[in-house]
Each structure stands twice: as C-alpha cells, then as structure tokens.
Design a protein around this motif. Structure first.
Motif, PDB file in Angstrom:
ATOM      1  N   GLU A   5     -45.375 -58.722   1.116  1.00  0.00           N
ATOM      2  CA  GLU A   5     -44.831 -57.740   0.173  1.00  0.00           C
ATOM      3  C   GLU A   5     -45.315 -56.338   0.494  1.00  0.00           C
ATOM      4  OE1 GLU A   5     -46.193 -59.436  -3.450  1.00  0.00           O
ATOM      5  OE2 GLU A   5     -44.310 -60.520  -3.859  1.00  0.00           O
ATOM      6  N   PHE A   6     -46.576 -56.240   0.900  1.00  0.00           N
ATOM      7  CA  PHE A   6     -47.152 -54.944   1.281  1.00  0.00           C
ATOM      8  C   PHE A   6     -46.401 -54.351   2.475  1.00  0.00           C
ATOM      9  CE2 PHE A   6     -50.225 -52.819   4.172  1.00  0.00           C
ATOM     10  CZ  PHE A   6     -50.447 -51.681   3.416  1.00  0.00           C
ATOM     11  N   ILE A   7     -46.129 -55.181   3.478  1.00  0.00           N
ATOM     12  CA  ILE A   7     -45.397 -54.719   4.661  1.00  0.00           C
ATOM     13  C   ILE A   7     -43.991 -54.262   4.286  1.00  0.00           C
ATOM     14  CG2 ILE A   7     -44.352 -55.463   6.847  1.00  0.00           C
ATOM     15  CD1 ILE A   7     -46.792 -57.186   7.323  1.00  0.00           C
ATOM     16  N   LEU A   8     -43.333 -55.025   3.427  1.00  0.00           N
ATOM     17  CA  LEU A   8     -41.985 -54.657   2.990  1.00  0.00           C
ATOM     18  C   LEU A   8     -41.976 -53.319   2.262  1.00  0.00           C
ATOM     19  CD1 LEU A   8     -40.632 -58.107   1.729  1.00  0.00           C
ATOM     20  CD2 LEU A   8     -39.859 -56.842   3.732  1.00  0.00           C
ATOM     21  N   VAL A   9     -42.937 -53.129   1.365  1.00  0.00           N
ATOM     22  CA  VAL A   9     -43.018 -51.877   0.601  1.00  0.00           C
ATOM     23  C   VAL A   9     -43.274 -50.697   1.540  1.00  0.00           C
ATOM     24  CG1 VAL A   9     -44.383 -50.590  -1.093  1.00  0.00           C
ATOM     25  CG2 VAL A   9     -43.720 -52.949  -1.565  1.00  0.00           C
ATOM     26  N   VAL A  10     -44.209 -50.865   2.478  1.00  0.00           N
ATOM     27  CA  VAL A  10     -44.557 -49.784   3.407  1.00  0.00           C
ATOM     28  C   VAL A  10     -43.354 -49.422   4.269  1.00  0.00           C
ATOM     29  CG1 VAL A  10     -45.932 -49.184   5.441  1.00  0.00           C
ATOM     30  CG2 VAL A  10     -47.032 -50.251   3.473  1.00  0.00           C
ATOM     31  N   ASN A  11     -42.671 -50.408   4.822  1.00  0.00           N
ATOM     32  CA  ASN A  11     -41.535 -50.137   5.706  1.00  0.00           C
ATOM     33  C   ASN A  11     -40.358 -49.530   4.950  1.00  0.00           C
ATOM     34  OD1 ASN A  11     -41.724 -51.335   8.734  1.00  0.00           O
ATOM     35  ND2 ASN A  11     -43.042 -52.513   7.370  1.00  0.00           N
ATOM     36  N   SER A  13     -40.435 -47.874   2.063  1.00  0.00           N
ATOM     37  CA  SER A  13     -40.816 -46.520   1.630  1.00  0.00           C
ATOM     38  C   SER A  13     -40.764 -45.544   2.795  1.00  0.00           C
ATOM     39  CB  SER A  13     -42.226 -46.532   1.026  1.00  0.00           C
ATOM     40  OG  SER A  13     -42.310 -47.411  -0.072  1.00  0.00           O
ATOM     41  N   SER A  14     -41.197 -45.996   3.968  1.00  0.00           N
ATOM     42  CA  SER A  14     -41.197 -45.128   5.154  1.00  0.00           C
ATOM     43  C   SER A  14     -39.781 -44.743   5.545  1.00  0.00           C
ATOM     44  CB  SER A  14     -41.894 -45.828   6.325  1.00  0.00           C
ATOM     45  OG  SER A  14     -43.252 -46.093   6.023  1.00  0.00           O
ATOM     46  N   ILE A  15     -38.852 -45.706   5.460  1.00  0.00           N
ATOM     47  CA  ILE A  15     -37.450 -45.407   5.786  1.00  0.00           C
ATOM     48  C   ILE A  15     -36.903 -44.338   4.855  1.00  0.00           C
ATOM     49  CG2 ILE A  15     -35.102 -46.340   5.762  1.00  0.00           C
ATOM     50  CD1 ILE A  15     -36.316 -49.026   6.679  1.00  0.00           C
ATOM     51  N   ILE A  16     -37.125 -44.504   3.553  1.00  0.00           N
ATOM     52  CA  ILE A  16     -36.628 -43.538   2.566  1.00  0.00           C
ATOM     53  C   ILE A  16     -37.226 -42.160   2.807  1.00  0.00           C
ATOM     54  CG2 ILE A  16     -36.522 -42.941   0.118  1.00  0.00           C
ATOM     55  CD1 ILE A  16     -34.770 -45.324   0.917  1.00  0.00           C
ATOM     56  N   ILE A  17     -38.543 -42.108   3.019  1.00  0.00           N
ATOM     57  CA  ILE A  17     -39.225 -40.818   3.207  1.00  0.00           C
ATOM     58  C   ILE A  17     -38.742 -40.121   4.476  1.00  0.00           C
ATOM     59  CG2 ILE A  17     -41.467 -39.722   3.650  1.00  0.00           C
ATOM     60  CD1 ILE A  17     -42.707 -41.911   1.863  1.00  0.00           C
ATOM     61  N   LEU A  18     -38.608 -40.885   5.578  1.00  0.00           N
ATOM     62  CA  LEU A  18     -38.198 -40.280   6.841  1.00  0.00           C
ATOM     63  C   LEU A  18     -36.756 -39.777   6.791  1.00  0.00           C
ATOM     64  CD1 LEU A  18     -39.844 -42.653   9.479  1.00  0.00           C
ATOM     65  CD2 LEU A  18     -40.631 -40.415   8.710  1.00  0.00           C
ATOM     66  N   VAL A  19     -35.872 -40.512   6.130  1.00  0.00           N
ATOM     67  CA  VAL A  19     -34.486 -40.046   5.981  1.00  0.00           C
ATOM     68  C   VAL A  19     -34.455 -38.752   5.169  1.00  0.00           C
ATOM     69  CG1 VAL A  19     -32.259 -40.553   4.918  1.00  0.00           C
ATOM     70  CG2 VAL A  19     -33.420 -42.309   6.258  1.00  0.00           C
ATOM     71  N   LEU A  20     -35.226 -38.704   4.088  1.00  0.00           N
ATOM     72  CA  LEU A  20     -35.283 -37.499   3.260  1.00  0.00           C
ATOM     73  C   LEU A  20     -35.864 -36.322   4.035  1.00  0.00           C
ATOM     74  CD1 LEU A  20     -36.471 -38.984  -0.181  1.00  0.00           C
ATOM     75  CD2 LEU A  20     -34.193 -38.122   0.408  1.00  0.00           C
ATOM     76  N   PRO A  45     -36.879 -43.026  16.851  1.00  0.00           N
ATOM     77  CA  PRO A  45     -37.904 -43.970  17.301  1.00  0.00           C
ATOM     78  C   PRO A  45     -38.503 -44.810  16.178  1.00  0.00           C
ATOM     79  CG  PRO A  45     -38.427 -41.673  17.891  1.00  0.00           C
ATOM     80  CD  PRO A  45     -37.381 -41.648  16.840  1.00  0.00           C
ATOM     81  N   ASN A  46     -38.145 -44.521  14.928  1.00  0.00           N
ATOM     82  CA  ASN A  46     -38.866 -45.124  13.812  1.00  0.00           C
ATOM     83  C   ASN A  46     -38.024 -46.050  12.941  1.00  0.00           C
ATOM     84  OD1 ASN A  46     -41.348 -43.638  14.330  1.00  0.00           O
ATOM     85  ND2 ASN A  46     -40.241 -41.835  13.637  1.00  0.00           N
ATOM     86  N   ILE A  47     -36.933 -45.542  12.395  1.00  0.00           N
ATOM     87  CA  ILE A  47     -36.200 -46.287  11.368  1.00  0.00           C
ATOM     88  C   ILE A  47     -35.666 -47.639  11.862  1.00  0.00           C
ATOM     89  CG2 ILE A  47     -34.122 -46.228   9.934  1.00  0.00           C
ATOM     90  CD1 ILE A  47     -34.795 -43.340   9.256  1.00  0.00           C
ATOM     91  N   PRO A  48     -35.073 -47.745  13.075  1.00  0.00           N
ATOM     92  CA  PRO A  48     -34.641 -49.076  13.531  1.00  0.00           C
ATOM     93  C   PRO A  48     -35.788 -50.085  13.609  1.00  0.00           C
ATOM     94  CG  PRO A  48     -33.635 -47.363  14.865  1.00  0.00           C
ATOM     95  CD  PRO A  48     -34.664 -46.689  14.020  1.00  0.00           C
ATOM     96  N   VAL A  49     -36.976 -49.612  13.988  1.00  0.00           N
ATOM     97  CA  VAL A  49     -38.141 -50.505  14.066  1.00  0.00           C
ATOM     98  C   VAL A  49     -38.541 -50.980  12.676  1.00  0.00           C
ATOM     99  CG1 VAL A  49     -40.548 -50.705  14.800  1.00  0.00           C
ATOM    100  CG2 VAL A  49     -38.944 -49.356  16.156  1.00  0.00           C
ATOM    101  N   TYR A  50     -38.480 -50.073  11.704  1.00  0.00           N
ATOM    102  CA  TYR A  50     -38.870 -50.440  10.340  1.00  0.00           C
ATOM    103  C   TYR A  50     -37.865 -51.415   9.727  1.00  0.00           C
ATOM    104  CZ  TYR A  50     -41.759 -46.256  10.953  1.00  0.00           C
ATOM    105  OH  TYR A  50     -42.637 -45.320  11.426  1.00  0.00           O
ATOM    106  N   ILE A  51     -36.574 -51.228  10.021  1.00  0.00           N
ATOM    107  CA  ILE A  51     -35.552 -52.173   9.547  1.00  0.00           C
ATOM    108  C   ILE A  51     -35.785 -53.547  10.176  1.00  0.00           C
ATOM    109  CG2 ILE A  51     -33.083 -52.720   9.569  1.00  0.00           C
ATOM    110  CD1 ILE A  51     -32.539 -49.702   9.471  1.00  0.00           C
ATOM    111  N   TRP A 209     -47.420 -51.996   9.726  1.00  0.00           N
ATOM    112  CA  TRP A 209     -47.662 -51.124   8.568  1.00  0.00           C
ATOM    113  C   TRP A 209     -48.458 -49.855   8.894  1.00  0.00           C
ATOM    114  CZ3 TRP A 209     -52.804 -50.408   7.254  1.00  0.00           C
ATOM    115  CH2 TRP A 209     -53.712 -51.341   7.761  1.00  0.00           C
ATOM    116  N   LEU A 210     -49.449 -49.938   9.781  1.00  0.00           N
ATOM    117  CA  LEU A 210     -50.298 -48.771  10.046  1.00  0.00           C
ATOM    118  C   LEU A 210     -49.502 -47.648  10.722  1.00  0.00           C
ATOM    119  CD1 LEU A 210     -53.095 -47.444  10.034  1.00  0.00           C
ATOM    120  CD2 LEU A 210     -53.531 -48.515  12.256  1.00  0.00           C
ATOM    121  N   ILE A 211     -48.695 -48.017  11.707  1.00  0.00           N
ATOM    122  CA  ILE A 211     -47.894 -47.015  12.414  1.00  0.00           C
ATOM    123  C   ILE A 211     -46.987 -46.270  11.434  1.00  0.00           C
ATOM    124  CG2 ILE A 211     -46.093 -46.675  14.160  1.00  0.00           C
ATOM    125  CD1 ILE A 211     -47.197 -49.092  15.640  1.00  0.00           C
ATOM    126  N   GLN A 212     -46.417 -47.003  10.492  1.00  0.00           N
ATOM    127  CA  GLN A 212     -45.496 -46.398   9.535  1.00  0.00           C
ATOM    128  C   GLN A 212     -46.199 -45.342   8.674  1.00  0.00           C
ATOM    129  OE1 GLN A 212     -45.561 -49.289  10.710  1.00  0.00           O
ATOM    130  NE2 GLN A 212     -43.737 -50.521  10.381  1.00  0.00           N
TER     131      GLN A 212
END
Length: 375
Positions: A5-11, A13-20, A45-51, A209-212
C-alpha cells in the motif's frame, strides 16, 4: 499501512505531482523552448516507470506486460535529456539537430532487448522484481544507467566549466547569464544518483519508492528555478553576431604595445560613454561599437590587463559605485540603493564584486574612508 500500500501511495502521488509540475512549468513559461526539455525530464523518464510499479503491485498483468519494456527504456532517457536541456540553455544555436537523436540509442537498445525476451521469461522477471530478487535485465539496465550517469555528468561538468569561462570573457552580466541554478541542479541529481544506487545495492526494493520521493524533490527544484530565472532576453540578439565574429580572425598576434593601445582605447570609450553601466553590454557589442575585432579585444583584455571582460566591467562599475557613495547628495541613501544605478543586476552580485576589488563590503569601505577623512 502495508508495504504494498505504501508503494502504491508513493507511486500514485508521484505521478499526480509530476504531471502538475510539468503543466505548471509549461503554462508559467508559455511553452518557451527550454520548457519542453524540462517537461520531458519530468514526465518521460519517470511516469511510465511509476505506472509499471503500480500495475505490478496491483496484479494488472496486461498493463504490467505493456509497460515492462517501456519502463526499462525510458529510465535511460534522463541523462540525455539533462544534457540536451543544459545545452539548450547555453548554446548560441539551440535548435535540435538530427544527430542528437543518437543520445536516445540506449533506450532503443533496451526496448529491443526486452522485446526479444519470450513472454514467459518476461513474466518470470516481473515476479522476481515483486519479491525483490535481482534479474539479469534489471542488472543490465542498472549498468546502462550507471555508465550514462558517469559519462554524462562528466560531460556536463566540462561543458558548464568551459561555458562559464566563455561567458565571463564575453558578457558583462556574467553572473546572471551563467544560470548558477543549473550546475546546482546537476549536483543535486548526482547526489540523488549516488544515494539511490547505494540504497539499491543494499536493498533492491527501494527502487519502487525511494527514487520516486527523491525525484519529486529534484523536479520541484527544477520547476521552481526554471520559472524564477527566465531566459536572458538579450542573449539571442547577440548570438548571430558572436557566431559570425568567431569566424573572423586577425592576421597577426598583437604585441604588448598594440594590446596596451587597444586596452586604453577600450577604457576611454567605456568611460566617456558610460557603456560599462549597461546590463546588456557584451564583448560583441563593444567590438561593433569600437570597430575592434572581438578576438583581438578578448586577447588584449586577457593578456595585457590579466582580466576577463566580466572582471574589467565589474571593476569599472565598482569604481563608479565608490564615486557615487562619496557624493554629498547620496549621504542619506543606503548602499543597497546604488547597485542598479552602477550596472549590477542584483545586490549579491554588487557586494561580491565590490569585495573582490576592495577587499571590503561597500559599507565597510565607506566607513574606512570617512574615518580616514576625519583624522
């Protein structure tokens, strides 16, 4: 909250923040040329990896298989994009050239290698990743990224060092034009790279999670500084003249007497016209206005005065600041109110230049002069 769940939340959230962040950057800069590279650095380099990480954790096999080759290729795009972004901010001719597509060759190679793996083997690699075990494709990808990081960071450092010297030799407003936040951004990315690779070597599952978290910090720094430090408006106006002048050489190497005469002529021109107070003053403009070849000007200033163009102009601006500080009508004014009148863009640049020339801050120098006068 479980680890998954922690990994899902981090990824997520990271997608939303990076798009914004990418949207904010593009809107705030009105889609300026460099902003496209910056937005690409944030998204590609980021969002496809997080998805991919999210679908892997949620058991969405079709999406995971689709993003598996993509995730192993796009993470090799960061360093080429950082390199092109750096060049785009400093090159006199920033247009994209077809040969620059070679920077993206590792991404293509990674896609081809992953697609050549049978489907069953791909699923096995994905399952190994979920459990935190090493896979040969993961190790290969990490090796590619590591070699890229080392090679590109060295190239960027050498490029920025040379560009810094070039700017100081050609522009009076060098501190502003060097865009000091870009070297700081590269140092930040290098520090994050070392941190991530060290953590990954100790515990491979940190890549989920750390990279994100660190990426969001780095991209926030990029967006803030890109918006806060706009492109220098007059650099484009002088670029063509600079490129043209660099193709023109002088027939012989000037001797010391010739260089002395040139420096005297330049100083006289600067003093009589107050051209040194202009924030947009460059060596190419001075060359055009004095009729002296740019290379000849640069060589004379560097070798005879033992200064670069930036140091010469700053010295004259400091001299003007000293003159104005001693004027009776400025007795009630603060030191800070003078820096723009003397050609400096910022208070910090003024104070640094003044201290370099006099060894004292403006206030300390003024107090020492007053004490000497009162004695």
């Amino acid at each position: 909250m479980s680890y998954h769940e922690f990994i899902l939340v981090v990824n997520f959230s990271s997608i939303i923040i990076l798009v914004l962040l990418a949207m904010l950057l593009l809107i705030a800069t009105r889609f300026r040329g460099e902003s496209g590279y910056a937005a690409a650095i944030i998204v590609l380099p980021n969002i496809p990896v997080y998805i991919y990480n999210m679908s892997r954790m949620l058991g969405w096999h079709d999406i995971t298989l689709f993003f598996f080759p993509i995730s192993y290729s796009v993470n090799t795009l960061l360093m080429p994009l950082l390199w092109l972004f750096t060049r785009r901010n400093f090159d006199l001719d920033p247009r994209f050239k077809p040969v620059q597509l070679l920077h993206f060759l590792p991404a293509i190679v990674c896609v081809v290698i992953v697609l050549s793996i049978p489907m069953r083997k791909r699923m096995e690699s994905i399952l190994h990743e979920v459990t935190g075990d090493d896979t040969w494709i993961g190790d290969f990808n990490a090796a590619v990224i590591t070699s890229q990081m080392i090679g590109y960071f060295v190239a960027i450092y050498i490029y920025l060092y040379r560009k810094k010297q070039y700017i100081k030799d050609n522009w009076s407003d060098a501190e502003y034009m060097q865009k000091e936040w870009i070297p700081k951004l590269m140092i930040l990315f290098a520090a994050l790279f070392v941190t991530v690779m060290t953590c990954y070597a100790i515990w491979p599952r940190t890549d989920a999670w750390l990279i994100q978290i660190l990426n969001v910090m780095a991209m926030s720094f990029l967006v803030y500084n890109f918006i806060a430090h706009p492109t220098v408006p007059y650099i484009q106006g002088t670029s063509r003249m600079l490129v043209k002048d660099e193709t023109v050489g002088f027939q012989s190497i000037p001797d010391e007497e010739q260089m002395r005469d040139i420096c005297s002529q330049v100083k006289e021109y600067l003093e009589t016209t107050n051209a040194f107070l202009r924030k947009d003053l460059s060596l190419s403009i001075l060359s055009r206005e004095t009729g002296i070849y740019q290379k000849l000007l640069s060589r004379s200033i560097n070798e005879y005065l033992k200064q670069n163009f930036f140091e010469l102009i700053n010295e004259m601006r400091v001299g003007e600041a000293k003159r104005r500080l001693l004027l009776p009508e400025n007795a009630g004014h603060t030191v800070d109110s003078l820096y723009e009148e003397c050609g400096f863009r910022t208070r910090s640049t003024f104070f640094l230049a003044f201290k370099k020339v006099e060894g004292l801050s403006p206030a300390q120098w003024l107090n020492s002069v007053k004490k000497h006068t009162d004695q």
